[in-house]
Motif scaffolding. Structure first.
Motif, PDB file in Angstrom:
ATOM      1  N   MET B 178       0.842  -1.203   0.000  1.00  0.00           N
ATOM      2  CA  MET B 178       0.000   0.000   0.000  1.00  0.00           C
ATOM      3  C   MET B 178       0.879   1.255   0.000  1.00  0.00           C
ATOM      4  O   MET B 178       1.595   1.522   0.953  1.00  0.00           O
ATOM      5  N   SER B 180       1.472   4.925   0.617  1.00  0.00           N
ATOM      6  CA  SER B 180       0.861   5.915   1.500  1.00  0.00           C
ATOM      7  C   SER B 180       1.038   7.267   0.801  1.00  0.00           C
ATOM      8  O   SER B 180       2.156   7.701   0.559  1.00  0.00           O
ATOM      9  N   CYS B 181      -0.074   7.899   0.443  1.00  0.00           N
ATOM     10  CA  CYS B 181      -0.009   9.052  -0.474  1.00  0.00           C
ATOM     11  C   CYS B 181      -0.616  10.315   0.119  1.00  0.00           C
ATOM     12  O   CYS B 181      -1.636  10.262   0.814  1.00  0.00           O
ATOM     13  N   LYS B 228       5.660   2.297   3.211  1.00  0.00           N
ATOM     14  CA  LYS B 228       6.058   2.478   4.604  1.00  0.00           C
ATOM     15  C   LYS B 228       7.008   1.388   5.092  1.00  0.00           C
ATOM     16  O   LYS B 228       7.532   1.468   6.183  1.00  0.00           O
ATOM     17  N   THR B 234       6.618  10.067   7.648  1.00  0.00           N
ATOM     18  CA  THR B 234       5.278  10.016   7.055  1.00  0.00           C
ATOM     19  C   THR B 234       5.321  10.659   5.676  1.00  0.00           C
ATOM     20  O   THR B 234       6.216  11.461   5.361  1.00  0.00           O
ATOM     21  N   ALA B 235       4.342  10.303   4.864  1.00  0.00           N
ATOM     22  CA  ALA B 235       4.269  10.844   3.509  1.00  0.00           C
ATOM     23  C   ALA B 235       4.228  12.368   3.545  1.00  0.00           C
ATOM     24  O   ALA B 235       4.898  13.041   2.754  1.00  0.00           O
ATOM     25  N   VAL B 259      -5.473  12.880   0.640  1.00  0.00           N
ATOM     26  CA  VAL B 259      -4.709  11.744   1.160  1.00  0.00           C
ATOM     27  C   VAL B 259      -5.311  10.464   0.621  1.00  0.00           C
ATOM     28  O   VAL B 259      -6.456  10.449   0.170  1.00  0.00           O
ATOM     29  N   GLY B 260      -4.545   9.395   0.698  1.00  0.00           N
ATOM     30  CA  GLY B 260      -5.116   8.130   0.251  1.00  0.00           C
ATOM     31  C   GLY B 260      -4.108   7.017   0.190  1.00  0.00           C
ATOM     32  O   GLY B 260      -2.912   7.234   0.304  1.00  0.00           O
ATOM     33  N   GLY B 261      -4.619   5.809   0.011  1.00  0.00           N
ATOM     34  CA  GLY B 261      -3.768   4.645  -0.178  1.00  0.00           C
ATOM     35  C   GLY B 261      -3.846   4.226  -1.632  1.00  0.00           C
ATOM     36  O   GLY B 261      -4.875   4.393  -2.274  1.00  0.00           O
TER      37      GLY B 261
END
Ligand SMILES: Cc1cc2nc3c(=O)[nH]c(=O)nc-3n(C[C@H](O)[C@H](O)[C@H](O)COP(=O)(O)OP(=O)(O)OC[C@H]3O[C@@H](n4cnc5c(N)ncnc54)[C@H](O)[C@@H]3O)c2cc1C
Ligand code: SF4
Ligand code: SF4
Lengths: 54, 394
Positions: B178, B180-181, B228, B234-235, B259-261
């Motif tokens: 995943m 992390s965006c 991650k 963190t992103a 934000v999003g995955g």
């Protein structure tokens, strides 16, 4: 689980939660403490650090 | 209140709307639900999409949802060496248009409605139960609990998907897959070329890349995706650092944060079962190399809609009769993903120095001579391990 007010309900945390413990709503997320195993993956996956284990 | 339908689609993103459109077009009764009060908003996307990919699915480009056309890509190495690739010489995945997704997603849902699908907004699936001839989904519709009985459920509920799991499929995205965006839509950028999409590689974005996708003269989506497993930061920390240091973004101001995955592990095997199909991000329909998932979300939706409608005509909603969806997606999408996944693994194996060396070699080549084959040849020249990882792929 502590959820910061700036959570943006994107669901990245819910996607990686193997316990299926996170419920994403439009303007809220709810963590089911009974299902949560405190593995911490959601905390890491959150792009903005909106989650922390107590 | 209780509803009965042939097909219930959960999620009105690109995958769900196209599934609903195709299923309705092929004669099925369709309900499409989304928890959002406004389909498409907030966007969780950098909005880069392949123009041809849209046309192939019968989506006619409409200026209401195209923010900007892009004609190439700029790849930037850690020492700021730029490699410019033009769309005229090399086919670039997920590029051509930068969308206005809030408008695009709505238009896709409108097309589903025109084909005959019934849409319920602000309606969130809360649980799922299997019954003799299908599935009953309980949902919260504007505060009211409703039950929807369907023969087939199409789970189009995005990267945070749970519907497939509730139906018994092992289809959640593994943590290590995943991205992390986080992204800002910004104004006041000073872009060297505001007609190309830009990708920045290396330690600026461990396990992913940082992007600038232009939406206007001085407007762009500026974002980052990281794995991650590759960083403790963190992103958003990494993105804020990038914006401060990049000359193009230093003076820009955000008007939106997203934000999003982004699930980049490739197609999930268990994407179909009795009475259920899983489409889009929920089943890993995201290019593992680029993280782009709009085109394939749409495409997976089309296959699911057609296969589900046929199953309704057959009166057979069994896993066996839905397998055609698996086959179609494997053949038309999954095969390419295997290549992109290998390319991604190779990219992730490179450190900043190696990325710089490769970029230095690439800038020497005449842009018109660049094709996937020459790129791989060049790569092998500078980085022998490319032969091992990529040699036979392209
Ligand atoms: C920051 C970021 C940048 C990206 N950039 C790009 C890009 O430039 N190009 C590209 O091609 N791809 C990009 N992607 C990926 C792309 O956004 C996705 O692949 C695409 O949106 C997937 O579409 P979908 O229909 O599968 O899911 P989504 O678009 O996520 O839609 C899922 C829908 O389901 C709804 N839903 C979820 N749960 C429920 C429920 N229980 N009940 C009812 N409704 C529910 C949600 O509200 C949502 O509307 C990016 C992703 C991120 C995070
Ligand atoms: S990943 Fe973070 S921002 Fe997204 S829903 Fe979870 S806690 Fe909120
Ligand atoms: S700590 Fe683990 S189990 Fe608990 S909600 Fe987060 S990901 Fe799920």
């Amino acid at each position: 689980m502590i959820i910061q007010e700036y959570c943006m309900y994107c669901g990245a945390c819910a996607g990686v939660c193997v316990a299926d413990a996170i419920d994403v709503q439009e303007l809220k997320i709810v963590v089911d403490d009974e299902k949560c195993t405190k593995c911490g993956l959601c905390v890491k996956a959150c792009p903005v650090a909106a989650l922390s284990l107590e | 209140m209780d509803y009965t339908t042939d097909i219930l689609v959960v999620g009105a993103g690109p995958s769900g709307s196209l599934a609903a459109r195709e299923a309705a077009k092929n004669g099925a009764d369709v309900i499409l639900i989304d928890l959002k009060s406004e389909i498409g908003s907030p966007k969780r996307c950098a909005e880069g999409v392949s123009k041809q990919g849209l046309i192939d699915l019968g989506i006619q480009p409409d200026k209401r949802w195209i923010a900007r056309k892009s004609n190439g890509v700029r790849l930037v190495s850690p020492d700021q060496t730029s490699v410019w690739l033009s769309e005229d010489t090399i086919e670039l995945p997920e590029s051509g248009f930068v969308l206005e997704r809030k408008v695009f997603d709505k238009h896709m849902a409108m097309d589903a409605a025109r084909a005959g699908a019934k849409i319920m907004i602000k309606t969130r699936a809360t649980s799922l139960e299997r019954v003799d001839d299908g599935i009953v989904v309980t949902a919260n519709k504007m505060g009211e609990e409703i039950k929807i009985h369907a023969h087939i459920v199409i789970a189009a509920d995005g990267p945070g998907s749970r519907i497939g799991r509730w139906a018994g499929l092992d289809c959640n995205t593994k943590f290590n897959n995943m991205e992390s965006c986080v992204q800002y839509e910004m104004a006041g950028l000073e872009m060297e070329n505001n007609n190309v999409i830009q990708l920045y590689f290396g330690t600026v974005a461990p396990g992913g890349y940082t992007w600038i996708f232009p939406k206007g003269e001085d407007i762009a989506n500026v974002g980052i995706g990281v794995l991650k497993t590759h960083t403790d930061k963190t992103a958003i920390e990494l993105l804020d650092e990038f914006i401060k240091n990049c000359p193009e973004t230093q003076h820009a101001q955000p008007v939106e944060i997203n934000v999003g995955g982004d699930p980049v592990g490739g197609l999930i095997e268990e994407r179909y079962g009795d009475n259920i199909l899983v489409v889009g991000d929920a089943a890993g329909f995201v290019n593992p190399l680029t993280g782009g998932g709009i085109n394939t979300a749409l495409e997976s939706g089309v296959y699911a809609g057609i296969v589900a409608a046929q199953a309704i005509t057959d009166g057979d909603y069994s896993k066996k009769n839905l397998k055609e969806y698996y086959n179609l997606t494997k053949e038309n999408i999954g095969k390419n993903y295997d290549k992109y996944k290998k390319a991604k693994e190779y990219l992730l194996s490179l450190n900043d120095d190696e990325l710089n060396d490769i970029a230095h070699e690439f800038v020497k080549v005449d842009i018109d001579e660049i094709s996937p084959k020459t790129l791989v040849k060049l790569l092998i020249k500078v980085s022998p391990k490319a032969l091992l990882k990529l040699g036979k792929l392209f």
